[in-house]
Every structure is written in structure tokens, then in C-alpha cells.
Design a protein around this motif. Structure first.
Motif, PDB file in Angstrom:
ATOM      1  N   SER A 122      -5.543 -22.650  21.244  1.00 55.20           N
ATOM      2  CA  SER A 122      -5.114 -22.444  19.855  1.00 55.20           C
ATOM      3  C   SER A 122      -3.689 -21.906  19.767  1.00 55.20           C
ATOM      4  CB  SER A 122      -6.072 -21.481  19.157  1.00 55.20           C
ATOM      5  OG  SER A 122      -5.538 -21.081  17.907  1.00 55.20           O
ATOM      6  N   ILE A 123      -2.814 -22.696  19.186  1.00 52.21           N
ATOM      7  CA  ILE A 123      -1.426 -22.279  19.002  1.00 52.21           C
ATOM      8  C   ILE A 123      -1.321 -21.316  17.812  1.00 52.21           C
ATOM      9  CG2 ILE A 123       0.918 -23.119  18.512  1.00 52.21           C
ATOM     10  CD1 ILE A 123      -0.204 -25.724  20.068  1.00 52.21           C
ATOM     11  N   THR A 124      -2.238 -21.452  16.865  1.00 51.94           N
ATOM     12  CA  THR A 124      -2.308 -20.513  15.738  1.00 51.94           C
ATOM     13  C   THR A 124      -2.477 -19.091  16.261  1.00 51.94           C
ATOM     14  OG1 THR A 124      -3.331 -22.224  14.362  1.00 51.94           O
ATOM     15  CG2 THR A 124      -3.572 -19.939  13.624  1.00 51.94           C
ATOM     16  N   GLN A 125      -3.360 -18.942  17.245  1.00 51.62           N
ATOM     17  CA  GLN A 125      -3.626 -17.627  17.853  1.00 51.62           C
ATOM     18  C   GLN A 125      -2.384 -17.083  18.549  1.00 51.62           C
ATOM     19  OE1 GLN A 125      -7.295 -17.841  20.091  1.00 51.62           O
ATOM     20  NE2 GLN A 125      -7.153 -15.714  20.740  1.00 51.62           N
ATOM     21  N   MET A 126      -1.644 -17.968  19.226  1.00 54.52           N
ATOM     22  CA  MET A 126      -0.416 -17.537  19.908  1.00 54.52           C
ATOM     23  C   MET A 126       0.641 -17.092  18.890  1.00 54.52           C
ATOM     24  SD  MET A 126      -0.090 -20.571  22.758  1.00 54.52           S
ATOM     25  CE  MET A 126      -1.588 -21.398  23.278  1.00 54.52           C
ATOM     26  N   VAL A 129       0.462 -13.434  17.148  1.00 50.91           N
ATOM     27  CA  VAL A 129       0.875 -12.186  17.804  1.00 50.91           C
ATOM     28  C   VAL A 129       2.404 -12.030  17.802  1.00 50.91           C
ATOM     29  CG1 VAL A 129      -1.186 -12.018  19.249  1.00 50.91           C
ATOM     30  CG2 VAL A 129       0.801 -13.269  20.119  1.00 50.91           C
ATOM     31  N   THR A 130       3.088 -12.872  17.005  1.00 50.81           N
ATOM     32  CA  THR A 130       4.548 -12.781  16.863  1.00 50.81           C
ATOM     33  C   THR A 130       4.894 -12.520  15.405  1.00 50.81           C
ATOM     34  OG1 THR A 130       4.990 -15.098  16.275  1.00 50.81           O
ATOM     35  CG2 THR A 130       4.729 -14.597  18.626  1.00 50.81           C
ATOM     36  N   LYS A 131       6.185 -12.320  15.151  1.00 48.59           N
ATOM     37  CA  LYS A 131       6.666 -12.145  13.772  1.00 48.59           C
ATOM     38  C   LYS A 131       7.399 -13.392  13.291  1.00 48.59           C
ATOM     39  CE  LYS A 131       6.996  -7.161  14.329  1.00 48.59           C
ATOM     40  NZ  LYS A 131       7.880  -5.992  14.557  1.00 48.59           N
ATOM     41  N   ARG A 132       7.152 -14.540  13.979  1.00 48.01           N
ATOM     42  CA  ARG A 132       7.835 -15.786  13.615  1.00 48.01           C
ATOM     43  C   ARG A 132       6.856 -16.960  13.648  1.00 48.01           C
ATOM     44  NH1 ARG A 132      12.616 -16.256  17.610  1.00 48.01           N
ATOM     45  NH2 ARG A 132      12.411 -14.028  17.967  1.00 48.01           N
ATOM     46  N   ALA A 133       5.662 -16.769  13.092  1.00 46.61           N
ATOM     47  CA  ALA A 133       4.614 -17.800  13.172  1.00 46.61           C
ATOM     48  C   ALA A 133       5.076 -19.144  12.618  1.00 46.61           C
ATOM     49  CB  ALA A 133       3.364 -17.329  12.438  1.00 46.61           C
ATOM     50  N   GLU A 134       5.994 -19.131  11.645  1.00 46.17           N
ATOM     51  CA  GLU A 134       6.476 -20.387  11.051  1.00 46.17           C
ATOM     52  C   GLU A 134       7.391 -21.149  12.009  1.00 46.17           C
ATOM     53  OE1 GLU A 134       9.493 -17.318  10.377  1.00 46.17           O
ATOM     54  OE2 GLU A 134       7.318 -17.369  10.109  1.00 46.17           O
ATOM     55  N   GLN A 135       7.878 -20.466  13.064  1.00 50.12           N
ATOM     56  CA  GLN A 135       8.784 -21.091  14.047  1.00 50.12           C
ATOM     57  C   GLN A 135       8.062 -21.416  15.353  1.00 50.12           C
ATOM     58  OE1 GLN A 135      11.681 -17.871  12.373  1.00 50.12           O
ATOM     59  NE2 GLN A 135      12.516 -18.603  14.299  1.00 50.12           N
ATOM     60  N   ILE A 136       6.753 -21.507  15.287  1.00 54.49           N
ATOM     61  CA  ILE A 136       5.955 -21.768  16.481  1.00 54.49           C
ATOM     62  C   ILE A 136       5.100 -23.009  16.275  1.00 54.49           C
ATOM     63  CG2 ILE A 136       3.978 -20.883  17.823  1.00 54.49           C
ATOM     64  CD1 ILE A 136       5.325 -18.096  17.517  1.00 54.49           C
ATOM     65  N   SER A 158       0.642 -22.260   9.867  1.00 55.25           N
ATOM     66  CA  SER A 158       1.824 -21.451   9.546  1.00 55.25           C
ATOM     67  C   SER A 158       3.145 -22.159   9.839  1.00 55.25           C
ATOM     68  CB  SER A 158       1.797 -20.140  10.339  1.00 55.25           C
ATOM     69  OG  SER A 158       0.616 -19.425  10.093  1.00 55.25           O
ATOM     70  N   THR A 159       3.123 -23.210  10.655  1.00 49.04           N
ATOM     71  CA  THR A 159       4.364 -23.874  11.089  1.00 49.04           C
ATOM     72  C   THR A 159       5.118 -24.457   9.895  1.00 49.04           C
ATOM     73  OG1 THR A 159       3.219 -24.515  13.120  1.00 49.04           O
ATOM     74  CG2 THR A 159       5.343 -25.538  12.699  1.00 49.04           C
ATOM     75  N   SER A 160       6.416 -24.180   9.818  1.00 53.27           N
ATOM     76  CA  SER A 160       7.215 -24.707   8.707  1.00 53.27           C
ATOM     77  C   SER A 160       7.569 -26.171   8.942  1.00 53.27           C
ATOM     78  CB  SER A 160       8.508 -23.894   8.553  1.00 53.27           C
ATOM     79  OG  SER A 160       9.396 -24.179   9.621  1.00 53.27           O
ATOM     80  N   GLU A 161       7.879 -26.856   7.848  1.00 53.43           N
ATOM     81  CA  GLU A 161       8.288 -28.261   7.916  1.00 53.43           C
ATOM     82  C   GLU A 161       9.595 -28.396   8.693  1.00 53.43           C
ATOM     83  OE1 GLU A 161       7.456 -31.953   7.883  1.00 53.43           O
ATOM     84  OE2 GLU A 161       6.129 -30.589   6.801  1.00 53.43           O
ATOM     85  N   GLN A 162      10.475 -27.409   8.515  1.00 51.91           N
ATOM     86  CA  GLN A 162      11.765 -27.442   9.225  1.00 51.91           C
ATOM     87  C   GLN A 162      11.556 -27.373  10.744  1.00 51.91           C
ATOM     88  OE1 GLN A 162      14.530 -24.392   8.024  1.00 51.91           O
ATOM     89  NE2 GLN A 162      16.024 -24.940   9.597  1.00 51.91           N
ATOM     90  N   THR A 163      10.603 -26.537  11.166  1.00 53.23           N
ATOM     91  CA  THR A 163      10.306 -26.440  12.603  1.00 53.23           C
ATOM     92  C   THR A 163       9.822 -27.780  13.134  1.00 53.23           C
ATOM     93  OG1 THR A 163       9.779 -24.079  12.486  1.00 53.23           O
ATOM     94  CG2 THR A 163       8.810 -25.310  14.318  1.00 53.23           C
ATOM     95  N   ILE A 164       8.912 -28.420  12.399  1.00 57.69           N
ATOM     96  CA  ILE A 164       8.368 -29.714  12.833  1.00 57.69           C
ATOM     97  C   ILE A 164       9.481 -30.757  12.938  1.00 57.69           C
ATOM     98  CG2 ILE A 164       6.839 -31.633  12.191  1.00 57.69           C
ATOM     99  CD1 ILE A 164       5.336 -29.192  13.265  1.00 57.69           C
ATOM    100  N   GLU A 165      10.368 -30.798  11.951  1.00 55.85           N
ATOM    101  CA  GLU A 165      11.464 -31.779  11.963  1.00 55.85           C
ATOM    102  C   GLU A 165      12.423 -31.527  13.121  1.00 55.85           C
ATOM    103  OE1 GLU A 165      11.871 -34.629  10.267  1.00 55.85           O
ATOM    104  OE2 GLU A 165       9.844 -34.137   9.602  1.00 55.85           O
ATOM    105  N   THR A 166      12.737 -30.248  13.368  1.00 53.83           N
ATOM    106  CA  THR A 166      13.639 -29.899  14.477  1.00 53.83           C
ATOM    107  C   THR A 166      13.026 -30.306  15.816  1.00 53.83           C
ATOM    108  OG1 THR A 166      14.542 -28.022  13.236  1.00 53.83           O
ATOM    109  CG2 THR A 166      14.882 -28.010  15.620  1.00 53.83           C
ATOM    110  N   VAL A 167      11.730 -30.025  15.980  1.00 58.90           N
ATOM    111  CA  VAL A 167      11.053 -30.340  17.243  1.00 58.90           C
ATOM    112  C   VAL A 167      10.918 -31.854  17.408  1.00 58.90           C
ATOM    113  CG1 VAL A 167       8.895 -30.061  18.555  1.00 58.90           C
ATOM    114  CG2 VAL A 167       9.881 -28.119  17.330  1.00 58.90           C
ATOM    115  N   LYS A 168      10.704 -32.556  16.309  1.00 60.34           N
ATOM    116  CA  LYS A 168      10.616 -34.023  16.372  1.00 60.34           C
ATOM    117  C   LYS A 168      11.949 -34.614  16.853  1.00 60.34           C
ATOM    118  CE  LYS A 168       8.486 -35.891  12.823  1.00 60.34           C
ATOM    119  NZ  LYS A 168       8.267 -36.545  11.501  1.00 60.34           N
ATOM    120  N   GLU A 169      13.046 -34.134  16.289  1.00 59.32           N
ATOM    121  CA  GLU A 169      14.380 -34.596  16.712  1.00 59.32           C
ATOM    122  C   GLU A 169      14.631 -34.251  18.175  1.00 59.32           C
ATOM    123  OE1 GLU A 169      17.561 -33.274  14.156  1.00 59.32           O
ATOM    124  OE2 GLU A 169      16.421 -33.799  12.345  1.00 59.32           O
ATOM    125  N   PHE A 170      14.212 -33.058  18.584  1.00 66.04           N
ATOM    126  CA  PHE A 170      14.366 -32.626  19.970  1.00 66.04           C
ATOM    127  C   PHE A 170      13.591 -33.553  20.902  1.00 66.04           C
ATOM    128  CE2 PHE A 170      12.644 -29.885  23.459  1.00 66.04           C
ATOM    129  CZ  PHE A 170      13.822 -29.707  24.156  1.00 66.04           C
TER     130      PHE A 170
END
Length: 282
Positions: A122-126, A129-136, A158-170
Motif C-alpha cells: 500500500s502506497i497510501t500507507q507509505m 507517514v510523511t507530510k507530502r502525501a500528495e507528492q507520493i 491523496s496523490t495530486s494530478e500534478q504529481t501524476i502528470e510529472t511522473v508520467k512525463e518522467f
């Protein structure tokens, strides 16, 4: 955010393969291990891979040197401080990951992304335990990471749309084809693959067919490049057991219950290719 520097936690088969992929795709890459012996082993494996590619004419000697210059090994988590993105590829153990994620959260700059290469946990669980859940999120590579074209991008609630788009481009910049999955045990590939692999183990365990005939039947009958028992040895029996247990824990579906033979083989250190023995000898 533009990704320029990448960190990889773990320089084993998967972590090393991911670090190799990032460095040869033009990214400044830092890879971390827990001790010098493991780091040296992982770095040697990557350098040997580039040397082999040069011998086969897939890389020039100049490209090999550039790749080597972009890749840096470390034992210190602090060396990730200026990374834009860090990929976690440590052992498939939730306790280990829950220790690592808060440490990364404290070390990395506020805008940095943290990705997990987990195949089923579970990545939600990971992220919790941080203060940046939207960036994970998850970025699940397949073995061998430099060769396999698919990556699963795993979105938590919790993952933001911006995170998904950045990771997709990466992922695209690494030459990969990304697919998006929700953060449910097994994601896409393992959710479909694990019951097939476990069924092959049960067939062998119950004496329904020999290992060679099971593999030959699926190769020639279904056009698969390798049979299920050969694939299990390639993936790793320990990795398969962890994935099966994680999916079974979430769904309690008997299709995902690990057969006794798999448990006994893992307990005996028979992990497949990486240990020299699994369903076949190497």
C-alpha cells in the motif's frame, strides 16, 4: 516541476536497474545502499551492463563514460537533499518502507516527489507517514528495469494530478510506456499474473504435470515467451510470495493464497535465478 536529479534507494537488481535506466536517460542519478559491499556490487553490475552494451555496439565508449559520470553511489540518505525525485526500491517489507519514508520526507526539499517501486504494498500507507502525501505515488518497474518497457504509475487517494502528470512525463523520458492504476493490492499486472503463477505451482505440487510440460504447454499453447515456472524463477520466488501475501491480505481470495510448496522453497533460500536455484538450477 522539471526533473533534473534523481535518487534511487537500493542498488539491488531492481534498484540498480532503475538507477542505470535514469543515468543512461540523461539524469544526474544518486543511488544509495546500506553498506559499501552492497553498493560496490550494485555499481559493478551497472558498469558491466554498460560495458556489454558498448561491446555489442549499442553504446559508444563516450556514452559509457557520460553515463558513469552521471551515476553516483552513496551510503548517506543526506545525499538525496537536492534530488527532484526519489524512487524507493528497498526490500518488499512494509516496516522497512515505513521507516524509510519519514526519513526521506525530512531529508528532501519540500517540492521533491517520493515514488515507490513496490509491486503490491500500500502506497497510501507509505504516504501517510510523511507530510507530502500528495507528492507520493507508485512507479512500479518490471525486471529487468532497463529492458522492460512497462511501468505502472500508482495513484493513491491523496496523490495530486500534478504529481501524476510529472511522473508520467518522467516515465516517458525513460523510454517507458506508463499505465495508471489505483492503489489496490497487486495494481494491474500482479493482480492478473499472480493467480496464474500460483496455479502453476499447485499443478506441480499436486503432480498434475511435470515442470517442463507445464512450461512448454503455456509457451506453445498460449504463445507466451516463457512458461510460468521459468517466469517465477526470473521474477523471484520471494518477491512472488510477498506479492501474493499482500493481495491475499486485502481480498482474502483463495486464488491468491500462497501454496505450501512456494513457502517451503522460499524458506529454503530457493529464490530462483538470483540464488542459483528455484524450480530450475542456474
Amino acid at each position: 516541476m522539471k526533473i533534473q536529479k534523481v535518487g534511487v534507494v537500493g542498488c539491488g537488481l531492481m534498484g540498480g536497474g532503475i538507477a542505470q535506466t535514469c543515468a543512461q536517460s540523461g539524469y544526474e542519478t544518486v543511488v544509495r545502499e546500506v553498506n559499501q559491499q552492497l553498493l560496490d556490487k550494485g555499481m559493478t553490475r551497472i558498469h558491466d551492463a554498460w560495458d556489454m552494451m558498448a561491446r555489442k555496439g549499442k553504446l559508444t565508449q563516450d556514452q559509457v563514460e557520460q553515463n558513469r559520470a552521471r551515476l553516483h553511489g552513496t551510503l548517506a540518505l543526506e545525499d538525496f537533499a537536492d534530488c527532484d525525485l526519489v524512487i524507493e526500491a528497498v526490500i518488499e517489507n512494509m516496516e522497512e518502507k515505513l521507516r524509510l519514508f519519514p526519513a526521506l520526507d525530512k531529508t528532501l526539499k519540500p517540492e521533491a516527489l517520493i515514488l515507490s517501486n513496490t509491486s503490491s504494498l500500500s502506497i497510501t500507507q507509505m504516504g501517510a507517514v510523511t507530510k507530502r502525501a500528495e507528492q507520493i505515488c507508485g512507479l512500479h518497474f518490471f525486471n529487468p528495469a532497463p529492458v522492460m518497457k512497462l511501468v505502472e504509475i500508482v495513484r493513491t487517494i491523496s496523490t495530486s494530478e500534478q504529481t501524476i502528470e510529472t511522473v508520467k512525463e518522467f516515465a516517458l523520458s525513460l523510454g517507458k510506456t506508463p499505465v495508471i492504476a489505483k492503489d489496490t493490492a497487486g495494481f494491474i499486472v500482479n493482480f492478473l499474473l499472480i493467480p496464474y503463477l500460483l496455479a502453476a505451482i499447485r499443478m506441480l505440487e499436486n503432480g498434475m504435470a511435470s515442470r517442463e510440460d507445464i512450461d512448454t504447454a503455456m509457451k506453445l499453447g498460449c504463445g507466451y515467451p516463457m512458461g510460468p515456472l521459468t517466469l517465477l524463477d526470473y521474477v523471484g520466488l520471494d518477491t512472488t510470495l510477498w506479492a501474493a501475501e499482500a493481495i491475499y491480505e486485502e481480498y482474502k481470495d483463495p486464488l491468491y493464497a500462497p501454496p505450501p510448496l512456494l513457502r517451503r522453497m522460499v524458506a529454503s533460500g530457493m529464490y530462483g535465478r538470483k540464488s542459483g536455484r528455484g524450480f530450475y538450477q542456474y
